[in-house]
Write a protein that holds these residues in place. Sequence first.
Motif, PDB file in Angstrom:
ATOM      1  N   THR A 131     -11.302  -2.508  -2.648  1.00 25.76           N
ATOM      2  CA  THR A 131     -10.134  -2.845  -1.826  1.00 25.76           C
ATOM      3  C   THR A 131     -10.508  -3.709  -0.631  1.00 25.76           C
ATOM      4  O   THR A 131      -9.640  -4.242   0.036  1.00 25.76           O
ATOM      5  CB  THR A 131      -9.465  -1.569  -1.293  1.00 25.76           C
ATOM      6  OG1 THR A 131     -10.424  -0.873  -0.485  1.00 25.76           O
ATOM      7  CG2 THR A 131      -8.963  -0.688  -2.422  1.00 25.76           C
ATOM      8  N   GLY A 132     -11.793  -3.795  -0.319  1.00 26.71           N
ATOM      9  CA  GLY A 132     -12.225  -4.543   0.848  1.00 26.71           C
ATOM     10  C   GLY A 132     -12.397  -3.678   2.075  1.00 26.71           C
ATOM     11  O   GLY A 132     -12.844  -4.136   3.116  1.00 26.71           O
ATOM     12  N   LYS A 133     -12.050  -2.383   1.959  1.00 21.96           N
ATOM     13  CA  LYS A 133     -12.182  -1.467   3.093  1.00 21.96           C
ATOM     14  C   LYS A 133     -13.598  -0.916   3.214  1.00 21.96           C
ATOM     15  O   LYS A 133     -13.993  -0.417   4.254  1.00 21.96           O
ATOM     16  CB  LYS A 133     -11.191  -0.309   2.961  1.00 21.96           C
ATOM     17  CG  LYS A 133      -9.749  -0.721   3.024  1.00 21.96           C
ATOM     18  CD  LYS A 133      -8.843   0.479   2.830  1.00 21.96           C
ATOM     19  CE  LYS A 133      -7.399   0.056   2.713  1.00 21.96           C
ATOM     20  NZ  LYS A 133      -6.543   1.156   2.263  1.00 21.96           N
ATOM     21  N   GLY A 134     -14.368  -0.934   2.132  1.00 21.62           N
ATOM     22  CA  GLY A 134     -15.725  -0.401   2.152  1.00 21.62           C
ATOM     23  C   GLY A 134     -15.756   1.098   1.970  1.00 21.62           C
ATOM     24  O   GLY A 134     -14.823   1.801   2.343  1.00 21.62           O
ATOM     25  N   ASP A 139     -16.830   0.162  -4.556  1.00 26.62           N
ATOM     26  CA  ASP A 139     -17.969  -0.303  -3.751  1.00 26.62           C
ATOM     27  C   ASP A 139     -19.246   0.443  -4.132  1.00 26.62           C
ATOM     28  O   ASP A 139     -20.320  -0.157  -4.256  1.00 26.62           O
ATOM     29  CB  ASP A 139     -17.706  -0.076  -2.252  1.00 26.62           C
ATOM     30  CG  ASP A 139     -16.519  -0.852  -1.737  1.00 26.62           C
ATOM     31  OD1 ASP A 139     -16.560  -2.096  -1.794  1.00 26.62           O
ATOM     32  OD2 ASP A 139     -15.559  -0.213  -1.280  1.00 26.62           O
TER      33      ASP A 139
END
Length: 163
Positions: A131-134, A139
């Motif tokens: 999602t790009g949040k890490g 991830d």
Amino acid sequence: MTTIAVTGHMDLTENSVRLVRTALDELLKQYADGDQLVGVSCIAEGADSLFAEAVLAVGGRLTVVVPSQDYSQNVVGPSHAALFGHLVEAAEEVLVLPHATADRQAYEAANAVLIERADRLVAVWNGEPPTGKGGGTADTVLEARMVGVPVDVVWPDGAARRG
């Protein structure tokens, strides 16, 4: 001795919980001589706890990684508190990371410990990209693959996330 860590979705639907647990039981059957199995989990609600229960069911040993010092008070909800406490009690080892609060850095650090300790990683994952949040499931899968840790994806037919 085989050390298997887990990453996975927390928000499984009610029906998915049963499907995922059955799939995890099936996967861990190959480690039926359970005392040779160590499961490493953050025991969050959903996939992490289902995996931890499956490890204990085959006689394996459980290592719990708690991402932060405030995790049990501020993150574990009332509906998960009893199971969380039971799994902490059942664990052979409990690592509480030095982060004061459960934030992105704490989750990323916990995932790094999982990967560092793992001979294999089980991912209860629907295959969707990060999602790009890490610190999420995707991830962790990507990080494990980058360092050469084999990943077993568990996402049985019919499994779904809430919402």
